[in-house]
Design a protein around this motif. Structure first.
Motif, PDB file in Angstrom:
ATOM      1  N   HIS A  51       0.813  -1.222   0.000  1.00 15.35           N
ATOM      2  CA  HIS A  51       0.000   0.000   0.000  1.00 15.35           C
ATOM      3  C   HIS A  51       0.845   1.271   0.000  1.00 15.35           C
ATOM      4  CE1 HIS A  51      -3.043  -3.002   0.652  1.00 15.35           C
ATOM      5  NE2 HIS A  51      -3.918  -2.115   0.222  1.00 15.35           N
ATOM      6  N   PHE A 124      -8.483   2.765  -1.870  1.00 12.32           N
ATOM      7  CA  PHE A 124      -7.351   1.866  -2.166  1.00 12.32           C
ATOM      8  C   PHE A 124      -6.401   1.725  -0.988  1.00 12.32           C
ATOM      9  CE2 PHE A 124      -5.439   5.933  -2.424  1.00 12.32           C
ATOM     10  CZ  PHE A 124      -4.124   5.723  -2.044  1.00 12.32           C
ATOM     11  N   LEU A 127      -5.776   1.041   6.305  1.00 10.33           N
ATOM     12  CA  LEU A 127      -6.643   1.733   7.270  1.00 10.33           C
ATOM     13  C   LEU A 127      -5.888   2.255   8.489  1.00 10.33           C
ATOM     14  CD1 LEU A 127      -9.794  -0.599   7.196  1.00 10.33           C
ATOM     15  CD2 LEU A 127      -9.315   1.453   5.839  1.00 10.33           C
ATOM     16  N   TRP A 128      -4.664   1.738   8.747  1.00 10.05           N
ATOM     17  CA  TRP A 128      -3.992   2.161   9.982  1.00 10.05           C
ATOM     18  C   TRP A 128      -3.680   3.656  10.016  1.00 10.05           C
ATOM     19  CZ3 TRP A 128       0.601   4.246   8.819  1.00 10.05           C
ATOM     20  CH2 TRP A 128       1.303   3.756   7.710  1.00 10.05           C
ATOM     21  N   THR A 145     -13.902  -1.632   5.713  1.00 11.85           N
ATOM     22  CA  THR A 145     -14.365  -1.294   4.368  1.00 11.85           C
ATOM     23  C   THR A 145     -14.418  -2.561   3.500  1.00 11.85           C
ATOM     24  OG1 THR A 145     -13.960   0.212   2.507  1.00 11.85           O
ATOM     25  CG2 THR A 145     -12.031  -0.741   3.488  1.00 11.85           C
ATOM     26  N   PRO A 146     -15.363  -2.636   2.564  1.00 11.34           N
ATOM     27  CA  PRO A 146     -15.337  -3.747   1.596  1.00 11.34           C
ATOM     28  C   PRO A 146     -14.298  -3.475   0.509  1.00 11.34           C
ATOM     29  CG  PRO A 146     -17.453  -2.554   1.501  1.00 11.34           C
ATOM     30  CD  PRO A 146     -16.498  -1.748   2.339  1.00 11.34           C
ATOM     31  N   SER A 147     -14.267  -4.272  -0.539  1.00 16.60           N
ATOM     32  CA  SER A 147     -13.410  -3.941  -1.693  1.00 16.60           C
ATOM     33  C   SER A 147     -14.096  -4.464  -2.962  1.00 16.60           C
ATOM     34  CB  SER A 147     -11.973  -4.453  -1.493  1.00 16.60           C
ATOM     35  OG  SER A 147     -11.905  -5.845  -1.387  1.00 16.60           O
ATOM     36  N   VAL A 179      -2.159  -1.075  17.498  1.00 16.58           N
ATOM     37  CA  VAL A 179      -2.948  -1.001  16.258  1.00 16.58           C
ATOM     38  C   VAL A 179      -2.789  -2.303  15.479  1.00 16.58           C
ATOM     39  CG1 VAL A 179      -3.222   0.160  14.009  1.00 16.58           C
ATOM     40  CG2 VAL A 179      -2.676   1.515  16.033  1.00 16.58           C
ATOM     41  N   ASP A 181      -4.240  -3.984  11.690  1.00 11.30           N
ATOM     42  CA  ASP A 181      -4.944  -3.649  10.440  1.00 11.30           C
ATOM     43  C   ASP A 181      -4.691  -4.782   9.468  1.00 11.30           C
ATOM     44  OD1 ASP A 181      -6.050  -2.557   8.189  1.00 11.30           O
ATOM     45  OD2 ASP A 181      -4.426  -1.122   7.833  1.00 11.30           O
ATOM     46  N   ALA A 183      -6.360  -7.489   6.225  1.00 13.62           N
ATOM     47  CA  ALA A 183      -7.394  -7.968   5.312  1.00 13.62           C
ATOM     48  C   ALA A 183      -8.032  -9.205   5.938  1.00 13.62           C
ATOM     49  CB  ALA A 183      -6.759  -8.333   3.969  1.00 13.62           C
ATOM     50  N   ILE A 187      -4.455 -12.816   2.826  1.00 10.62           N
ATOM     51  CA  ILE A 187      -3.458 -11.767   2.619  1.00 10.62           C
ATOM     52  C   ILE A 187      -4.100 -10.727   1.698  1.00 10.62           C
ATOM     53  CG2 ILE A 187      -2.378 -12.861   0.598  1.00 10.62           C
ATOM     54  CD1 ILE A 187       0.346 -11.962   1.911  1.00 10.62           C
ATOM     55  N   ARG A 306       4.914 -10.712  19.751  1.00  5.59           N
ATOM     56  CA  ARG A 306       5.017  -9.275  19.494  1.00  5.59           C
ATOM     57  C   ARG A 306       3.641  -8.666  19.293  1.00  5.59           C
ATOM     58  NH1 ARG A 306       4.196  -7.068  14.214  1.00  5.59           N
ATOM     59  NH2 ARG A 306       4.839  -8.373  12.459  1.00  5.59           N
ATOM     60  N   PRO A 308       1.018  -6.326  17.220  1.00  5.13           N
ATOM     61  CA  PRO A 308       0.888  -5.832  15.849  1.00  5.13           C
ATOM     62  C   PRO A 308       1.346  -4.381  15.778  1.00  5.13           C
ATOM     63  CG  PRO A 308      -1.281  -6.213  16.843  1.00  5.13           C
ATOM     64  CD  PRO A 308      -0.267  -6.751  17.793  1.00  5.13           C
ATOM     65  N   ARG A 311       6.448  -4.007  13.975  1.00  7.55           N
ATOM     66  CA  ARG A 311       7.284  -4.042  12.764  1.00  7.55           C
ATOM     67  C   ARG A 311       7.179  -2.704  12.027  1.00  7.55           C
ATOM     68  NH1 ARG A 311       6.593  -3.646   7.826  1.00  7.55           N
ATOM     69  NH2 ARG A 311       4.346  -3.515   8.142  1.00  7.55           N
ATOM     70  N   ARG A 312       5.952  -2.192  11.951  1.00  2.79           N
ATOM     71  CA  ARG A 312       5.736  -0.910  11.253  1.00  2.79           C
ATOM     72  C   ARG A 312       6.451   0.242  11.946  1.00  2.79           C
ATOM     73  NH1 ARG A 312       1.599   2.006  11.063  1.00  2.79           N
ATOM     74  NH2 ARG A 312       0.302   0.955  12.608  1.00  2.79           N
TER      75      ARG A 312
HETATM   76  P1  NDP Z   1      -0.582  -8.481   7.247  1.00  3.89           P
HETATM   77  O1  NDP Z   1      -1.034  -9.877   7.301  1.00  3.89           O
HETATM   78  O2  NDP Z   1       0.745  -8.185   6.691  1.00  3.89           O
HETATM   79  O3  NDP Z   1      -0.605  -7.809   8.709  1.00  3.89           O
HETATM   80  C1  NDP Z   1      -1.771  -7.620   9.379  1.00  3.89           C
HETATM   81  C2  NDP Z   1      -1.603  -7.104  10.789  1.00  3.89           C
HETATM   82  O4  NDP Z   1      -1.055  -8.127  11.601  1.00  3.89           O
HETATM   83  C3  NDP Z   1      -0.676  -5.903  10.935  1.00  3.89           C
HETATM   84  O5  NDP Z   1      -1.216  -5.063  11.927  1.00  3.89           O
HETATM   85  C4  NDP Z   1       0.627  -6.562  11.378  1.00  3.89           C
HETATM   86  O6  NDP Z   1       1.500  -5.698  12.100  1.00  3.89           O
HETATM   87  C5  NDP Z   1       0.130  -7.671  12.246  1.00  3.89           C
HETATM   88  N1  NDP Z   1       1.070  -8.781  12.336  1.00  3.89           N
HETATM   89  C6  NDP Z   1       1.673  -9.433  11.311  1.00  3.89           C
HETATM   90  N2  NDP Z   1       2.454 -10.421  11.804  1.00  3.89           N
HETATM   91  C7  NDP Z   1       2.330 -10.387  13.145  1.00  3.89           C
HETATM   92  C8  NDP Z   1       2.873 -11.157  14.216  1.00  3.89           C
HETATM   93  N3  NDP Z   1       3.716 -12.169  13.980  1.00  3.89           N
HETATM   94  N4  NDP Z   1       2.528 -10.840  15.477  1.00  3.89           N
HETATM   95  C9  NDP Z   1       1.676  -9.816  15.731  1.00  3.89           C
HETATM   96  N5  NDP Z   1       1.128  -9.055  14.762  1.00  3.89           N
HETATM   97  C10 NDP Z   1       1.441  -9.345  13.493  1.00  3.89           C
HETATM   98  O7  NDP Z   1      -1.658  -7.577   6.487  1.00  3.89           O
HETATM   99  P2  NDP Z   1      -2.686  -7.884   5.311  1.00  3.89           P
HETATM  100  O8  NDP Z   1      -1.998  -8.420   4.116  1.00  3.89           O
HETATM  101  O9  NDP Z   1      -3.834  -8.645   5.825  1.00  3.89           O
HETATM  102  O10 NDP Z   1      -3.160  -6.365   5.013  1.00  3.89           O
HETATM  103  C11 NDP Z   1      -2.199  -5.388   4.612  1.00  3.89           C
HETATM  104  C12 NDP Z   1      -2.837  -4.037   4.440  1.00  3.89           C
HETATM  105  O11 NDP Z   1      -3.702  -4.063   3.343  1.00  3.89           O
HETATM  106  C13 NDP Z   1      -3.642  -3.487   5.606  1.00  3.89           C
HETATM  107  O12 NDP Z   1      -3.050  -2.263   5.995  1.00  3.89           O
HETATM  108  C14 NDP Z   1      -5.029  -3.273   5.048  1.00  3.89           C
HETATM  109  O13 NDP Z   1      -5.705  -2.095   5.507  1.00  3.89           O
HETATM  110  C15 NDP Z   1      -4.740  -3.139   3.578  1.00  3.89           C
HETATM  111  N6  NDP Z   1      -5.918  -3.506   2.787  1.00  3.89           N
HETATM  112  C16 NDP Z   1      -6.715  -2.518   2.304  1.00  3.89           C
HETATM  113  C17 NDP Z   1      -7.845  -2.837   1.590  1.00  3.89           C
HETATM  114  C18 NDP Z   1      -8.783  -1.791   1.092  1.00  3.89           C
HETATM  115  O14 NDP Z   1      -9.778  -2.131   0.495  1.00  3.89           O
HETATM  116  N7  NDP Z   1      -8.563  -0.534   1.297  1.00  3.89           N
HETATM  117  C19 NDP Z   1      -8.207  -4.232   1.314  1.00  3.89           C
HETATM  118  C20 NDP Z   1      -7.321  -5.184   1.919  1.00  3.89           C
HETATM  119  C21 NDP Z   1      -6.204  -4.819   2.620  1.00  3.89           C
HETATM  120  P3  NDP Z   1       2.850  -5.145  11.340  1.00  3.89           P
HETATM  121  O15 NDP Z   1       2.348  -4.196  10.288  1.00  3.89           O
HETATM  122  O16 NDP Z   1       3.641  -4.478  12.436  1.00  3.89           O
HETATM  123  O17 NDP Z   1       3.531  -6.351  10.768  1.00  3.89           O
END
Ligand code: NDP
Ligand code: PYC
Length: 340
Positions: A51, A124, A127-128, A145-147, A179, A181, A183, A187, A306, A308, A311-312
């Motif tokens: 993103h 697009f 959300l964080w 949100t949907p997509s 926080v 965030d 999907a 993934i 850890r 969530p 890492r960010r």
């Molecule tokens: P990830 O699976 O990469 O991560 C999801 C969340 O889990 C994050 O907050 C992440 O923190 C946390 N996380 C990951 N690994 C660990 C762990 N081992 N322990 C604890 N927490 C963990 O994300 P997705 O692929 O599901 O989504 C990615 C992005 O895509 C999101 O920001 C989402 O908003 C966006 N998205 C937007 C859409 C839209 O329509 N606008 C549709 C779908 C997704 P960290 O970031 O620190 O790793």
């Protein structure tokens, strides 16, 4: 800008300037381009590769969608003491969010709970960033949100649900908020595209091909359907997001968004729902909510797990100090787009 091998390093101001310039050249007025460029920069800064700058070509394609309104001006409606609605007018969600934010926050602080419905927006973004806007104001927040209907329900074989992200934030005194965030697909679709670009296989359980068979091939997954995380649980959560951020707020589901797209393959167009809670009102000052939430976070972290977003936050610190590194092919792709 620095180049080394197949990586290019950019300062955050350069990322923002490139993104804004591409969006303006594509026809967005500055008032729409700036919030979009900001969220792309934040995504790249936090190394959320699905993103960040990767989204820019898709943003241009979306601006060129015949139903995208380049002249959109968000209209904020003060609906009830707890409800705010904002009509994005088929521009991007982000300018509408910014327009409605002050009223949305004021209502949370007055009533204790506040709901914001963003309608008629192209969407697009992760959300964080918006969740962090709310935790920075001391509010607990949820966004959904949907997509587009790329995701098969558990037990099914065809797309019906969106990748439907849900994000949650909890402010923490003196430190970064809690926080998450994610999907509700296994993934994000953006990550499937990144796997395709990198020639990397998907993990089993992420997708099925057009015949409904399990696949680890990213191209086959993009032609077939994605799967939800957590089987029937992710499927139900995703369905809830469809209902809350779609029919409840009189907006489109992911199925309807896909129809609306009419084959252009632009960003989805639909609504978004945000809910903010003021802990000062809901907690009533009776109990120290920070003491008990910190005890919970310690119980998680102390056993080696850890939280969530950690890492960010680490990526953010790195990027603020050293800029961001992106693959040369992404840099070349972005720089090949017309700029203002
Ligand atoms: P990830 O699976 O990469 O991560 C999801 C969340 O889990 C994050 O907050 C992440 O923190 C946390 N996380 C990951 N690994 C660990 C762990 N081992 N322990 C604890 N927490 C963990 O994300 P997705 O692929 O599901 O989504 C990615 C992005 O895509 C999101 O920001 C989402 O908003 C966006 N998205 C937007 C859409 C839209 O329509 N606008 C549709 C779908 C997704 P960290 O970031 O620190 O790793
Ligand atoms: O990565 O699934 C995704 C996505 C859809 C819309 C924006 N991002």
């Amino acid at each position: 800008m620095e180049q080394s091998g197949d990586r290019v390093t950019l300062g955050l101001d350069e990322v923002f300037a490139i993104a804004k310039s591409v969006l303006v050249a594509a026809g967005l007025p500055e008032r729409q381009a700036e919030p979009v460029a900001r969220v792309i920069t934040e995504g790249q800064r936090d190394e959320c590769h699905s993103h960040g700058l990767f989204r820019l070509p898709g943003c241009v394609q979306t601006i060129n969608h015949p139903r995208f309104n380049r002249a959109a001006v968000p209209v904020v409606e003060n609906t009830t003491p707890a409800v705010t609605k904002v009509d994005a007018g088929f521009g991007y969600s982000l300018p509408a969010l910014e327009a409605a934010m002050p009223l949305f926050v004021e209502k949370a602080r007055t009533v204790g709970i506040s709901v914001l419905a963003i309608n008629n927006c192209f969407h697009f973004s992760a959300l964080w960033p918006e969740i962090e806007m709310l935790t920075a104001k001391g509010l607990v927040a949820i966004a959904m949100t949907p997509s587009h209907s790329w995701v098969a329900p558990a037990g099914g074989s065809r797309g019906a649900l969106g990748t439907n992200p849900i994000a949650f934030g909890w402010p923490r005194a003196g430190q970064d908020p809690y926080v998450f965030d994610f999907a509700t697909s296994a993934i994000a679709r953006g990550d499937i595209s990144l796997h395709k670009m990198a020639g990397k296989p998907l993990q089993p359980g992420w997708a099925i091909d057009a015949d409904g068979n399990p696949t680890t091939d990213a191209a086959a997954a993009l032609d077939g359907a994605m799967l939800t995380f957590g089987g029937h649980k992710g499927s139900a959560l995703s369905t809830m997001i469809e209902l809350l951020a779609g029919p409840l707020i009189a907006d489109m589901t992911s199925l309807e968004s896909m129809d609306f797209d009419d084959g252009v393959k632009a960003a989805p167009a639909h609504g978004e729902i945000l809910i903010a809670f003021d802990p000062a009102i809901l907690g009533g000052g009776v109990r120290d909510n920070q003491a008990s939430s910190e005890r919970l976070f310690s119980a998680i972290v102390d056993q080696g797990a850890r939280l969530p977003s950690v890492r960010r936050y680490e990526a953010r610190a790195r990027s603020l100090a050293h800029g961001v590194q992106i693959p040369r092919h992404l840099y070349d792709q972005v720089m090949s787009l017309p700029r203002a």
